[in-house]
Write a protein that holds these residues in place. Structure first.
Motif, mmCIF file in Angstrom:
data_model
loop_
_atom_site.group_PDB
_atom_site.id
_atom_site.type_symbol
_atom_site.label_atom_id
_atom_site.label_comp_id
_atom_site.label_asym_id
_atom_site.label_seq_id
_atom_site.Cartn_x
_atom_site.Cartn_y
_atom_site.Cartn_z
ATOM 1 N N ILE A 76 -11.447 12.732 0.832
ATOM 2 C CA ILE A 76 -10.142 13.225 1.298
ATOM 3 C C ILE A 76 -9.004 12.805 0.354
ATOM 4 O O ILE A 76 -7.833 13.004 0.649
ATOM 5 N N GLY A 77 -9.384 12.200 -0.783
ATOM 6 C CA GLY A 77 -8.386 11.892 -1.805
ATOM 7 C C GLY A 77 -7.498 10.711 -1.486
ATOM 8 O O GLY A 77 -6.330 10.690 -1.895
ATOM 9 N N VAL A 78 -8.027 9.715 -0.763
ATOM 10 C CA VAL A 78 -7.253 8.524 -0.431
ATOM 11 C C VAL A 78 -7.705 7.378 -1.329
ATOM 12 O O VAL A 78 -8.900 7.142 -1.500
ATOM 13 N N GLU A 79 -6.737 6.691 -1.903
ATOM 14 C CA GLU A 79 -7.035 5.531 -2.741
ATOM 15 C C GLU A 79 -6.778 4.259 -1.930
ATOM 16 O O GLU A 79 -5.684 4.065 -1.396
ATOM 17 N N ARG A 80 -7.774 3.410 -1.855
ATOM 18 C CA ARG A 80 -7.664 2.157 -1.090
ATOM 19 C C ARG A 80 -7.020 1.083 -1.953
ATOM 20 O O ARG A 80 -7.474 0.822 -3.076
ATOM 21 N N ARG A 81 -5.962 0.456 -1.447
ATOM 22 C CA ARG A 81 -5.282 -0.616 -2.174
ATOM 23 C C ARG A 81 -5.208 -1.854 -1.294
ATOM 24 O O ARG A 81 -4.560 -1.844 -0.249
ATOM 25 N N VAL A 82 -5.900 -2.910 -1.713
ATOM 26 C CA VAL A 82 -5.932 -4.151 -0.946
ATOM 27 C C VAL A 82 -5.678 -5.314 -1.894
ATOM 28 O O VAL A 82 -6.300 -5.409 -2.958
ATOM 29 N N TYR A 83 -4.770 -6.207 -1.516
ATOM 30 C CA TYR A 83 -4.452 -7.371 -2.333
ATOM 31 C C TYR A 83 -4.645 -8.616 -1.479
ATOM 32 O O TYR A 83 -4.088 -8.724 -0.378
ATOM 33 N N THR A 84 -5.426 -9.552 -1.964
ATOM 34 C CA THR A 84 -5.728 -10.742 -1.157
ATOM 35 C C THR A 84 -5.593 -12.012 -1.980
ATOM 36 O O THR A 84 -5.670 -11.989 -3.217
ATOM 37 N N ALA A 85 -5.395 -13.111 -1.298
ATOM 38 C CA ALA A 85 -5.545 -14.447 -1.872
ATOM 39 C C ALA A 85 -6.733 -15.062 -1.142
ATOM 40 O O ALA A 85 -6.637 -15.377 0.040
ATOM 41 N N LYS B 135 -11.525 -12.562 1.801
ATOM 42 C CA LYS B 135 -10.563 -12.162 2.829
ATOM 43 C C LYS B 135 -10.866 -10.773 3.386
ATOM 44 O O LYS B 135 -10.513 -10.480 4.526
ATOM 45 N N VAL B 136 -11.500 -9.903 2.618
ATOM 46 C CA VAL B 136 -11.799 -8.552 3.098
ATOM 47 C C VAL B 136 -13.306 -8.365 3.288
ATOM 48 O O VAL B 136 -13.841 -7.276 3.084
ATOM 49 N N ILE B 137 -13.979 -9.430 3.707
ATOM 50 C CA ILE B 137 -15.415 -9.353 3.953
ATOM 51 C C ILE B 137 -15.715 -8.252 4.976
ATOM 52 O O ILE B 137 -15.011 -8.115 5.974
ATOM 53 N N LEU B 138 -16.711 -7.424 4.687
ATOM 54 C CA LEU B 138 -17.153 -6.339 5.570
ATOM 55 C C LEU B 138 -16.061 -5.296 5.814
ATOM 56 O O LEU B 138 -15.998 -4.692 6.880
ATOM 57 N N ASP B 139 -15.202 -5.083 4.841
ATOM 58 C CA ASP B 139 -14.194 -4.027 4.925
ATOM 59 C C ASP B 139 -14.901 -2.681 5.076
ATOM 60 O O ASP B 139 -15.755 -2.323 4.246
#
Length: 285
Positions: free
Chosen positions: A141-150, A154-158
Motif C-alpha cells: 500500500i506504499g507505506v514506509e515504516r519509520r521507527v526510532y528507538t534508544a 525496544k521494538v521486539i515483535l513489531d
C-alpha cells in the motif's frame, strides 16, 4: 448494630434466615475502556469487600463466568479474594456458569469449593500471546515504516517487521515463567485433589463433569440448591454489585465522559472488543 439489636427482639420479630452474599465475576479479564467493560481488581474490589464484611454471613459465594484474559489482573483478583477470606474467616464457594478458563479458572481456584454445571468449561491452564503480521501489506500500500528507538530491543515483535527467532524465544521464556506461576497457584489450592494427568497443565480445557474427575472442580451444583443444602431452606443469596455512578454506570469501570478522552484509544477498544469476542468463541460461546 442492627444485627446486635435483633438478638433482643422476640423471636417472631427476628429474621433467622442465613444471608449469603453473592458476587458475580463475569467477563473477559483486563482493563476497561469506553467500549469495553472487563473484570479487573478495580471493578470488583468494592463488591468483594462489601460481601466479605457481612459479619453474620456463613460464607461468600462467587459466580464465575470468564474465558480469561490478563494474568496479572486474574492473580490480583485471586489474591484479594483469599486475603479477604482470611481476614474475615469466611468460606468461599465458587459457582462456575458457562466457563472458568485460563484467567477465569485462576480466579475460580480462590474458592474453598468449586461447583460446576456438567456442561461448564474449566481449565485451559496455559499462557497465550497472539497478534498479526503486516510486513507484506505495508509495502503493497506504499507505506514506509519509520521507527526510532534508544535500545535495540525496544521494538521486539513489531508487527510491521519480520519475526526474529531470537525474539520469539525470548517471548516464549516470558510465557513459561507466567505459566509456572499459574501452575504453582493451582497446585497450592488443589494439590490434594488434582489427578495425575499429563494434560492437566497443557492448556487443554474440559467439561465440568470431566473437570471434577481431574480435580479441577469439586461437584455439580447450582447456587440456590447448594446454599439451601448447606444452610437450610431459608438460606437467602444476596447479590452484591458495584455501586452505580453517574448515568447508572458501575463505578470503577475506568470510563471518562470527557469527549476528547472518550475518543482516545477508540480504535484500540474496538480491536479489544474483537479479541474479547474471540476469547468467548474459543469455548463455543
Amino acid at each position: 448494630m442492627l444485627s446486635t439489636f435483633r438478638r433482643f427482639l422476640p423471636r417472631p420479630f427476628r429474621s433467622d434466615k442465613p444471608v449469603v452474599p453473592v458476587v458475580r465475576l463475569q467477563g473477559a479479564i483486563g482493563t476497561s475502556g469506553p467500549l469495553r467493560s472487563m473484570l479487573s481488581l478495580a471493578t470488583v474490589s468494592q463488591p468483594l469487600e462489601k460481601a466479605f464484611s457481612m459479619k453474620q454471613a456463613p460464607a461468600v459465594a462467587l459466580i464465575v463466568n470468564s474465558p480469561g484474559g490478563s494474568p496479572v489482573q486474574s492473580r490480583l483478583i485471586f489474591k484479594r479474594i483469599r486475603d479477604l477470606a482470611k481476614e474475615n474467616e469466611k468460606d468461599v464457594l465458587v459457582f462456575v456458569e458457562d466457563v472458568a478458563a485460563s484467567g477465569g479458572y485462576m480466579i475460580a481456584v480462590a474458592g474453598d469449593e468449586i461447583f460446576v454445571d456438567p456442561s461448564s468449561i474449566v481449565g485451559s491452564i496455559g499462557v497465550v500471546a497472539a497478534g498479526f503480521g503486516f510486513t507484506d501489506m505495508i509495502g503493497k500500500i506504499g507505506v514506509e515504516r519509520r521507527v526510532y528507538t534508544a535500545g535495540e530491543k525496544k521494538v521486539i515483535l513489531d508487527p510491521f517487521q519480520p519475526e526474529v527467532p531470537e525474539d520469539i524465544e525470548y517471548l516464549k521464556g516470558l510465557q513459561q515463567e507466567i505459566h509456572e506461576t499459574f501452575i504453582d497457584l493451582v497446585k497450592s489450592r488443589r494439590a490434594d485433589v488434582l489427578a495425575d494427568d499429563p494434560d492437566l497443565f497443557s492448556g487443554k480445557f474440559w467439561t465440568g463433569r470431566t473437570g471434577i474427575q481431574l480435580g479441577l472442580a469439586d461437584a455439580v451444583g447450582d447456587l440456590r440448591a447448594v446454599l439451601k443444602e448447606r444452610y437450610g431452606d431459608k438460606a437467602e443469596p444476596r447479590l452484591i454489585s458495584a455501586p452505580r455512578g453517574l448515568f447508572g454506570r458501575k463505578a470503577g469501570t475506568g470510563v471518562n465522559l470527557s469527549g476528547q478522552r472518550l475518543t482516545e484509544g477508540l480504535g484500540e477498544d474496538l480491536m479489544s472488543a474483537v479479541e474479547n469476542r474471540a476469547l468467548w468463541m474459543r469455548y463455543g460461546l
